[in-house]
Design a protein around this motif. Structure first.
Motif, PDB file in Angstrom:
ATOM      1  N   ARG B  16      38.717  25.807  26.011  1.00 12.02           N
ATOM      2  CA  ARG B  16      38.485  24.507  26.623  1.00 12.02           C
ATOM      3  C   ARG B  16      39.768  23.912  27.215  1.00 12.02           C
ATOM      4  NH1 ARG B  16      34.333  20.834  26.061  1.00 12.02           N
ATOM      5  NH2 ARG B  16      33.054  22.643  25.708  1.00 12.02           N
ATOM      6  N   PHE B  19      40.153  24.824  30.734  1.00 13.19           N
ATOM      7  CA  PHE B  19      39.339  24.038  31.667  1.00 13.19           C
ATOM      8  C   PHE B  19      39.995  22.678  31.923  1.00 13.19           C
ATOM      9  CE2 PHE B  19      35.779  21.173  32.776  1.00 13.19           C
ATOM     10  CZ  PHE B  19      35.480  21.746  33.998  1.00 13.19           C
ATOM     11  N   ARG B  20      40.576  22.124  30.873  1.00 19.52           N
ATOM     12  CA  ARG B  20      41.281  20.844  31.050  1.00 19.52           C
ATOM     13  C   ARG B  20      42.419  21.022  32.065  1.00 19.52           C
ATOM     14  NH1 ARG B  20      43.714  16.545  26.658  1.00 19.52           N
ATOM     15  NH2 ARG B  20      44.349  15.083  28.268  1.00 19.52           N
ATOM     16  N   VAL B  23      41.027  21.021  35.487  1.00 21.94           N
ATOM     17  CA  VAL B  23      40.667  19.659  35.906  1.00 21.94           C
ATOM     18  C   VAL B  23      41.928  18.899  36.310  1.00 21.94           C
ATOM     19  CG1 VAL B  23      39.706  17.437  35.121  1.00 21.94           C
ATOM     20  CG2 VAL B  23      38.553  19.564  34.522  1.00 21.94           C
ATOM     21  N   SER B  48      33.021  12.946  41.546  1.00 22.36           N
ATOM     22  CA  SER B  48      34.060  13.912  41.144  1.00 22.36           C
ATOM     23  C   SER B  48      33.757  14.466  39.749  1.00 22.36           C
ATOM     24  CB  SER B  48      35.451  13.281  41.206  1.00 22.36           C
ATOM     25  OG  SER B  48      35.661  12.395  40.138  1.00 22.36           O
ATOM     26  N   GLN B  49      33.204  13.629  38.886  1.00 28.17           N
ATOM     27  CA  GLN B  49      32.852  14.116  37.542  1.00 28.17           C
ATOM     28  C   GLN B  49      31.681  15.103  37.616  1.00 28.17           C
ATOM     29  OE1 GLN B  49      32.694  11.257  34.429  1.00 28.17           O
ATOM     30  NE2 GLN B  49      34.459  10.129  35.177  1.00 28.17           N
ATOM     31  N   PHE B  52      33.019  18.517  38.627  1.00 23.57           N
ATOM     32  CA  PHE B  52      33.643  19.308  37.558  1.00 23.57           C
ATOM     33  C   PHE B  52      32.609  19.801  36.541  1.00 23.57           C
ATOM     34  CE2 PHE B  52      37.708  17.226  38.868  1.00 23.57           C
ATOM     35  CZ  PHE B  52      38.395  18.414  39.144  1.00 23.57           C
ATOM     36  N   ILE B  53      31.595  18.975  36.266  1.00 24.50           N
ATOM     37  CA  ILE B  53      30.562  19.395  35.313  1.00 24.50           C
ATOM     38  C   ILE B  53      29.784  20.585  35.893  1.00 24.50           C
ATOM     39  CG2 ILE B  53      28.396  18.706  34.183  1.00 24.50           C
ATOM     40  CD1 ILE B  53      29.721  15.843  33.977  1.00 24.50           C
ATOM     41  N   LYS B  54      29.431  20.506  37.182  1.00 23.13           N
ATOM     42  CA  LYS B  54      28.706  21.614  37.817  1.00 23.13           C
ATOM     43  C   LYS B  54      29.575  22.864  37.866  1.00 23.13           C
ATOM     44  CE  LYS B  54      25.204  19.337  40.615  1.00 23.13           C
ATOM     45  NZ  LYS B  54      24.636  19.152  41.928  1.00 23.13           N
ATOM     46  N   PHE B  56      31.908  23.627  35.734  1.00 26.09           N
ATOM     47  CA  PHE B  56      31.985  24.151  34.363  1.00 26.09           C
ATOM     48  C   PHE B  56      30.737  24.972  34.021  1.00 26.09           C
ATOM     49  CE2 PHE B  56      31.417  23.798  29.745  1.00 26.09           C
ATOM     50  CZ  PHE B  56      32.629  24.306  29.327  1.00 26.09           C
ATOM     51  N   LYS B  57      29.577  24.426  34.433  1.00 29.64           N
ATOM     52  CA  LYS B  57      28.317  25.132  34.136  1.00 29.64           C
ATOM     53  C   LYS B  57      28.243  26.471  34.873  1.00 29.64           C
ATOM     54  CE  LYS B  57      25.162  21.267  33.348  1.00 29.64           C
ATOM     55  NZ  LYS B  57      24.042  20.575  33.975  1.00 29.64           N
ATOM     56  N   SER B  58      28.864  26.526  36.052  1.00 31.19           N
ATOM     57  CA  SER B  58      28.736  27.740  36.860  1.00 31.19           C
ATOM     58  C   SER B  58      29.865  28.734  36.620  1.00 31.19           C
ATOM     59  CB  SER B  58      28.682  27.374  38.351  1.00 31.19           C
ATOM     60  OG  SER B  58      29.911  26.826  38.750  1.00 31.19           O
ATOM     61  N   PRO B  60      30.630  30.928  34.272  1.00 25.21           N
ATOM     62  CA  PRO B  60      30.387  32.333  33.901  1.00 25.21           C
ATOM     63  C   PRO B  60      30.065  33.205  35.110  1.00 25.21           C
ATOM     64  CG  PRO B  60      29.118  30.859  32.494  1.00 25.21           C
ATOM     65  CD  PRO B  60      29.661  30.036  33.617  1.00 25.21           C
ATOM     66  N   LEU B  61      29.565  32.589  36.146  1.00 27.03           N
ATOM     67  CA  LEU B  61      29.157  33.366  37.323  1.00 27.03           C
ATOM     68  C   LEU B  61      30.062  33.130  38.527  1.00 27.03           C
ATOM     69  CD1 LEU B  61      25.447  32.454  36.793  1.00 27.03           C
ATOM     70  CD2 LEU B  61      26.447  34.657  36.301  1.00 27.03           C
ATOM     71  N   TRP B  71      35.598  26.303  46.165  1.00 25.11           N
ATOM     72  CA  TRP B  71      34.336  26.206  45.404  1.00 25.11           C
ATOM     73  C   TRP B  71      34.073  24.761  44.982  1.00 25.11           C
ATOM     74  CZ3 TRP B  71      30.316  29.179  45.145  1.00 25.11           C
ATOM     75  CH2 TRP B  71      29.412  29.072  44.102  1.00 25.11           C
TER      76      TRP B  71
END
Lengths: 260, 195
Positions: B16, B19-20, B23, B48-49, B52-54, B56-58, B60-61, B71
């Motif tokens: 994590r 990821f920070r 960001v 903007s949030q 970053f959430i989208k 994070f979800k994407s 793995p791919l 991106w």
């Protein structure tokens, strides 16, 4: 863009800015020979210069310092798509349904038929699980085909409502979790891995926006493609099909293999 | 392997803090594009949030060849276009507000014509630019911002908003024309003739 298109296009696509000085001089000379186009070109160029005055205000140090603290809880929240209590209830319901299904298979078949196929209780359980796996794979394939074949280029898919796909995917997600639980002692790790991969994709489909969520759809399409999910589904279905055709023979074959 | 690729690999492994780091490295660029798209701090912050959430979800791919910032920009413009599409009612409300604003806007223009010195004030020009940008459709605005403020090529914009290069050129042309019209009171600066 009218007659001046060839000039204005150079300004629009940035190729005017990128021109070599000599090339630019030739271009400008040619442009000057058409006063109407020159005027249109200059007006557009000046609009773009004026737009360069635009700036983004800095929201301040406090905002930047707390940026991560603001975003982190939302990320945590986004990782929990299904309510745990509901998940537990649905899992329990699925277990009961699975038990009923097994019971039906065990007691509805005539005894002489069971004897003739020489199937044990364990064999019947395996057949039931295989059937459930087949159903799940078939449903997953239908859902995935729908998403994978969406045309994201033409804009024709932009009006599709994804609420049905999301709901369907949510159901499959729960079924996959239940099936994985039932298959946890199975030596077939390949099918368990496939179910895990499908769970990830289903979770992404479940989390789609109801309306056309292009980045997420592209991620799903890319993921399904990269992991060859449709191919793996087909392969697994063929293998299960072969097993279902003659489970007793397959069992004997396995035993013979172990002996040899 | 670049530092960015290493960072993505660490995020994929579930780290994590990585990821920070991503960001922190990109928050200002993402906020900037979101501000230009939405035109105000509150919506830019929210958008903007979401970006970053989208992302994070994407993750793995995520395909590394795309580049993280490209991106993120792609997610930003598509989320913006999507939000605009969803909020039809809100947009209708905004349109009616804009009509009211337009009156004030034109009044400002008239007053500026009588005081040319005032027109050179950077904040006033900024306000006019912001108003002019509101005339653009979400796609026109996205294409214009990616081209003129983030230096994307036509091909990159086409990839980001999933359309053809020809369509991007049309979007840009229409967008610039609308801006030109909205800012036409800067006649001496724009080289436009007085009617």
């Amino acid at each position: 863009m009218g007659n001046c298109q060839k000039y204005l296009e150079k300004l629009i696509d940035g190729s005017y800015e990128a021109m070599h000085p000599v090339e630019r001089k030739i271009f400008e000379r040619e442009l000057s020979s058409d006063p109407k186009c020159k005027q249109e070109f200059d007006q557009m160029k000046k609009t773009l210069v004026l737009m360069e005055n635009s700036s983004v205000p800095d929201p301040g140090e406090n905002y930047w310092n707390s940026y991560w603290e603001n975003i982190n809880p939302k990320i945590e929240k986004s990782l929990k798509p299904v309510n745990i209590k509901w998940q537990g209830l649905l899992r329990a319901a699925a277990f009961i349904a699975g038990g009923l299904f097994l019971g039906y298979l065990l007691f509805s078949q005539p005894q002489d038929e069971m004897a003739s196929t020489n199937l044990s209780e364990e064999d019947v359980r395996q057949v039931a699980l295989s059937n459930e796996t087949m159903d799940l794979l078939e449903d997953s394939k239908i859902l995935l085909l729908g998403i994978v074949n969406l045309d994201t280029q033409t804009g024709e898919s932009e009006n599709i409502d994804f609420s049905f796909q999301k709901e369907f995917s949510g159901n499959l997600l729960r079924k996959a979790a239940d099936l994985k639980e039932l298959l946890k002692d199975s030596p077939n790790r390949r099918v368990i891995n496939l179910l895990s991969e499908l769970e990830l994709i289903m979770m992404q489909i479940t989390n789609l926006e109801n309306k056309f969520d292009l980045p997420a759809i592209e991620v799903i399409q890319g993921g399904a493609d990269e992991q060859s999910l449709l191919f793996k589904i087909d392969l697994e279905r063929m293998l299960i099909d072969a097993q279902l055709e003659n489970p007793a023979k397959n069992k004997q074959d396995k035993k013979d293999k172990i002996k040899s | 392997m670049t530092d960015e690729q290493k960072l993505i690999d660490r995020i994929k492994q579930g780290e994590r803090s990585a990821f920070r780091e991503l960001v922190e490295n990109n928050k200002q660029a993402v906020y900037a594009i979101c501000f230009r798209l939405s035109g105000n701090h509150t919506d830019a912050d929210e958008l903007s949030q979401v970006v970053f959430i989208k992302f994070f979800k994407s993750i793995p791919l995520f395909r590394q060849e795309a580049g993280v910032q490209s991106w993120l920009y792609k997610i930003a413009v598509n989320s913006f276009i999507d939000q605009k599409r969803k909020k039809v009612d809100k947009i209708m409300h905004l349109f009616s507000q804009e009509e009211t604003d337009e009156g004030t806007f034109e009044q400002t223009i008239i007053s500026e014509k009588s005081d040319p010195e005032q027109a050179t004030d950077a904040s006033i020009i900024q306000a006019h630019i912001d108003q002019a940008m509101k005339k653009l459709s979400p796609k026109e605005k996205s294409a214009f911002i990616l081209k003129h403020y983030h230096g994307h090529t036509i091909k990159e914009i086409a990839g980001a908003i999933n359309t053809s290069e020809g369509t991007v050129k049309s979007l840009l042309f229409r967008g610039v024309k609308k801006l030109q019209q909205a800012l036409s009171f800067y006649r001496p600066e724009l080289g436009l003739e007085e009617k």
